[in-house]
Every structure is written in structure tokens, then in C-alpha cells.
Design a protein around this motif. Structure first.
Motif, PDB file in Angstrom:
ATOM      1  N   UNK A  16       0.926  -1.353   0.056  1.00  0.00           N
ATOM      2  CA  UNK A  16      -0.215  -0.019  -0.017  1.00  0.00           C
ATOM      3  C   UNK A  16       0.979   1.200  -0.089  1.00  0.00           C
ATOM      4  N   UNK A  17       2.098   1.268   0.950  1.00  0.00           N
ATOM      5  CA  UNK A  17       2.849   2.515   0.770  1.00  0.00           C
ATOM      6  C   UNK A  17       3.443   2.783  -0.579  1.00  0.00           C
ATOM      7  N   UNK A  18       3.807   1.624  -1.291  1.00  0.00           N
ATOM      8  CA  UNK A  18       4.594   1.756  -2.715  1.00  0.00           C
ATOM      9  C   UNK A  18       3.364   2.246  -3.449  1.00  0.00           C
ATOM     10  N   UNK A  19       2.143   1.827  -3.532  1.00  0.00           N
ATOM     11  CA  UNK A  19       1.093   2.011  -4.425  1.00  0.00           C
ATOM     12  C   UNK A  19       0.806   3.563  -4.160  1.00  0.00           C
ATOM     13  N   UNK A  20       0.659   4.126  -3.072  1.00  0.00           N
ATOM     14  CA  UNK A  20       0.438   5.640  -2.743  1.00  0.00           C
ATOM     15  C   UNK A  20       1.581   6.108  -3.291  1.00  0.00           C
ATOM     16  N   UNK A  21       2.717   6.005  -2.957  1.00  0.00           N
ATOM     17  CA  UNK A  21       4.034   6.593  -3.680  1.00  0.00           C
ATOM     18  C   UNK A  21       4.049   6.635  -5.332  1.00  0.00           C
ATOM     19  N   UNK A  22       3.552   5.465  -5.787  1.00  0.00           N
ATOM     20  CA  UNK A  22       3.370   5.577  -7.312  1.00  0.00           C
ATOM     21  C   UNK A  22       2.409   6.448  -7.761  1.00  0.00           C
ATOM     22  N   UNK A  31      12.216   0.383  -6.528  1.00  0.00           N
ATOM     23  CA  UNK A  31      10.845   0.167  -5.768  1.00  0.00           C
ATOM     24  C   UNK A  31       9.977  -0.714  -6.679  1.00  0.00           C
ATOM     25  N   UNK A  32       9.934  -0.476  -7.899  1.00  0.00           N
ATOM     26  CA  UNK A  32       9.051  -1.024  -8.883  1.00  0.00           C
ATOM     27  C   UNK A  32       9.373  -2.603  -8.571  1.00  0.00           C
ATOM     28  N   UNK A  33      10.713  -3.068  -8.793  1.00  0.00           N
ATOM     29  CA  UNK A  33      10.794  -4.498  -8.334  1.00  0.00           C
ATOM     30  C   UNK A  33      10.443  -4.831  -6.917  1.00  0.00           C
ATOM     31  N   UNK A  34      10.497  -4.087  -5.979  1.00  0.00           N
ATOM     32  CA  UNK A  34       9.935  -4.623  -4.669  1.00  0.00           C
ATOM     33  C   UNK A  34       8.469  -4.698  -4.739  1.00  0.00           C
ATOM     34  N   UNK A  35       7.769  -3.782  -5.358  1.00  0.00           N
ATOM     35  CA  UNK A  35       6.483  -3.815  -5.281  1.00  0.00           C
ATOM     36  C   UNK A  35       5.999  -5.281  -6.097  1.00  0.00           C
ATOM     37  N   UNK A  36       6.569  -5.493  -7.029  1.00  0.00           N
ATOM     38  CA  UNK A  36       6.220  -6.743  -8.010  1.00  0.00           C
ATOM     39  C   UNK A  36       6.748  -8.062  -7.190  1.00  0.00           C
ATOM     40  N   UNK A  37       7.689  -7.985  -6.369  1.00  0.00           N
ATOM     41  CA  UNK A  37       8.215  -9.074  -5.434  1.00  0.00           C
ATOM     42  C   UNK A  37       7.062  -9.296  -4.531  1.00  0.00           C
TER      43      UNK A  37
END
Length: 63
Positions: A16-22, A31-37
Motif C-alpha cells: 500500500x505504501x508503494x502504491x500510494x507513492x507510485x 521500488x518497482x521491483x520490490x512492489x512486484x516481489x
């Protein structure tokens, strides 16, 4: 980071944090790679839990 041993609540929180930041400012490649993992970890967990639930289901015979 050890994604395999993260608690699922922490995985969801980070997704959710990464989605909001995106949406607000965008993600860098790491961060994109982390999100996918993390998303894959979440999906695999849901599938595993669903599979375990299905294995406990017993069919009833019709009379």
C-alpha cells in the motif's frame, strides 16, 4: 530484505505504501521491483490459503 519471512500484514502495508507513492510521485526501478516481489508474495499466499481451504472441503452425497 527478506520478503519470504515478512508477516503478511507487513507485506500488505508495504504494498500500500508503494502504491500510494507510485500515484503521488512515481517509483524508481528498485521500488518497482520490490512492489512486484511483494505482490507476488501476497498472491502466492492467497492461493496457498485458498488451496488449503479447498482440501478440507468434503462433498456430500445426494440421497
Amino acid at each position: 530484505m527478506d520478503y519470504a519471512n515478512m508477516k503478511m500484514d507487513d507485506v500488505i502495508k508495504r504494498i500500500n505504501e508503494l502504491y500510494k507513492k507510485s500515484k503521488e510521485e512515481g517509483l524508481n526501478e528498485i521500488e518497482k521491483e520490490e512492489q512486484q516481489i511483494l505482490r507476488r508474495r501476497y498472491i502466492d499466499s492467497v492461493k496457498s490459503n485458498f488451496r488449503a481451504q479447498l482440501e478440507t472441503v468434503e462433498l456430500k452425497k445426494k440421497n
